[in-house]
Design an enzyme around this catalytic site. Structure first.
Site, PDB file in Angstrom:
ATOM      1  N   ARG A 104      21.448 -19.936  64.005  1.00 12.80           N
ATOM      2  CA  ARG A 104      21.419 -19.357  62.649  1.00 12.80           C
ATOM      3  C   ARG A 104      20.018 -18.927  62.224  1.00 12.80           C
ATOM      4  NH1 ARG A 104      24.916 -23.952  59.683  1.00 12.80           N
ATOM      5  NH2 ARG A 104      23.908 -25.151  61.340  1.00 12.80           N
ATOM      6  N   LYS A 201      30.030 -12.340  49.469  1.00 12.37           N
ATOM      7  CA  LYS A 201      29.476 -13.598  48.966  1.00 12.37           C
ATOM      8  C   LYS A 201      27.967 -13.494  48.838  1.00 12.37           C
ATOM      9  CE  LYS A 201      28.480 -15.950  53.324  1.00 12.37           C
ATOM     10  NZ  LYS A 201      28.747 -17.074  54.221  1.00 12.37           N
ATOM     11  N   ASP A 233      30.352 -25.520  59.563  1.00 13.76           N
ATOM     12  CA  ASP A 233      29.347 -26.580  59.487  1.00 13.76           C
ATOM     13  C   ASP A 233      29.703 -27.535  58.358  1.00 13.76           C
ATOM     14  OD1 ASP A 233      27.151 -28.203  59.624  1.00 13.76           O
ATOM     15  OD2 ASP A 233      25.661 -26.644  59.357  1.00 13.76           O
ATOM     16  N   THR A 234      29.245 -27.259  57.156  1.00 12.77           N
ATOM     17  CA  THR A 234      29.609 -28.115  56.019  1.00 12.77           C
ATOM     18  C   THR A 234      30.906 -27.660  55.358  1.00 12.77           C
ATOM     19  OG1 THR A 234      28.263 -26.790  54.503  1.00 12.77           O
ATOM     20  CG2 THR A 234      27.199 -28.687  55.550  1.00 12.77           C
TER      21      THR A 234
END
Length: 325
Positions: A104, A201, A233-234
């Site tokens: 990332r 987003k 991920d989260t």
């Protein structure tokens, strides 16, 4: 005539770090070979020791390690394995990373930031790697960070085969959770023959993993939405996107991602989300604590084993993806 002639026989050898031994063993079984016996241990101060108990001179070495948590430890172990192979006269060393760590961090968003994905590639090259193989990199540009051949494998065929066997593609809409995944979403729509929608987003630049969904672009009302991403991920992105889709009138939401990182609150968020099923691959190990009734895990081992065989036999990795890789 002077000198010596010898007919050279190619020798494939598969090595595994300690991060995800189960996946490596699956790949070895499909290749019809065994994992090379390896001694690996940690010293009291955290330093890593690796030694291979068989000769590797002249071999075509494939070193598997998935960069799961603790990610820095497993990257370092793989680097040490590559260095050991180089010093033991392996002929060619291919680093196989089902999940590529630091992917990332592939560009600078603000001044004085690192490009850590490039740093990881440089370290593998310095250690002695000749080739890199990875599954669904966060962005395609990472292929250019490594100074050598890169085999970028797509999990789409594995995931799509399951989706088409369980769901009616005629009633689905593929949804990209952000603009960065639109290209991959296009490949999904070509495969399934269904329409595309996009979630617009914004992220708070000062808050890590904080996502605000702005708008749903595309026709989703009354349709089952397939949210696709490279990793969870989260789970902040995928759960907020699912809520936005249901708010826009979707009949249901299914998630599909290659890498199940599942950090921190991810499991609780997914359990409480409107997503009915989350389809992932086993590029990363899933502990019992990360398994729950909504999650479906598919094996990526057949794809990796076929790619390794193509590289070893000087074949075409691109042929595995109908020329798209």
């Amino acid at each position: 005539m002077t000198g010596m002639k010898r007919a050279t026989v190619k020798n494939l050898m598969l090595f595994s770090g300690r991060a995800h031994c189960q996946l490596a063993q699956e790949v070895a079984d499909l290749l019809g070979t065994g994992l090379v016996p390896t001694t690996a241990r940690d010293f009291a101060n955290g330093e890593i020791y690796v030694r291979f108990t068989e000769s590797v001179r002249g071999c075509d070495a494939f070193v598997m390690q998935s960069h799961t948590a603790p990610i820095n430890q497993w990257i370092m172990e793989q680097l040490i394995m590559v260095d050991a192979l180089k010093r033991a006269s392996a002929k060619r060393i291919t680093v196989v990373t089902p999940f590529y760590g630091y992917a990332r961090q592939d560009k600078k968003h603000k001044g004085r930031e690192p490009i850590s994905a490039r740093l990881v590639a440089d370290m593998f090259k310095t250690a002695g790697a000749d080739r890199l193989m990875a599954v669904d990199l966060h962005s395609g540009q990472i292929q250019g960070f490594f100074d050598g051949p890169v085999d970028h494998l797509f999990a789409l065929p594995v995931l799509a085969e399951y989706v088409t066997s369980k769901y009616d593609a005629a009633q689905m809409t593929v949804v990209s959770p952000d603009a960065g995944r639109v290209r991959v979403a296009d490949l999904w729509t070509d495969r399934l023959g269904c329409p595309l929608a996009i979630i617009h987003k914004r992220r708070d630049p000062n808050q890590v993993d904080q996502v605000t969904v702005q708008e749903v672009i595309g026709e989703v009302r009354g349709r089952v939405c397939l949210l696709i991403d490279d990793m969870i991920d989260t789970a902040g992105t995928i759960t907020k996107a699912a809520e936005a889709l249901m708010g826009a009138g979707a009949a249901g939401v299914v998630g599909a991602a290659t890498h199940a990182v599942l950090s921190g609150p991810a499991v609780d968020r997914l359990k409480n989300s409107p997503i009915s099923e989350i389809i992932v691959t086993n590029t990363l190990p899933l502990s019992d604590e990360l398994r729950f009734d909504k999650i479906t895990e598919l094996s990526i081992a057949p794809l990796i084993s076929r790619a390794i065989r193509e590289v070893f036999e000087e074949g075409s990795v691109t042929s595995l993806f109908n020329g798209e890789a």
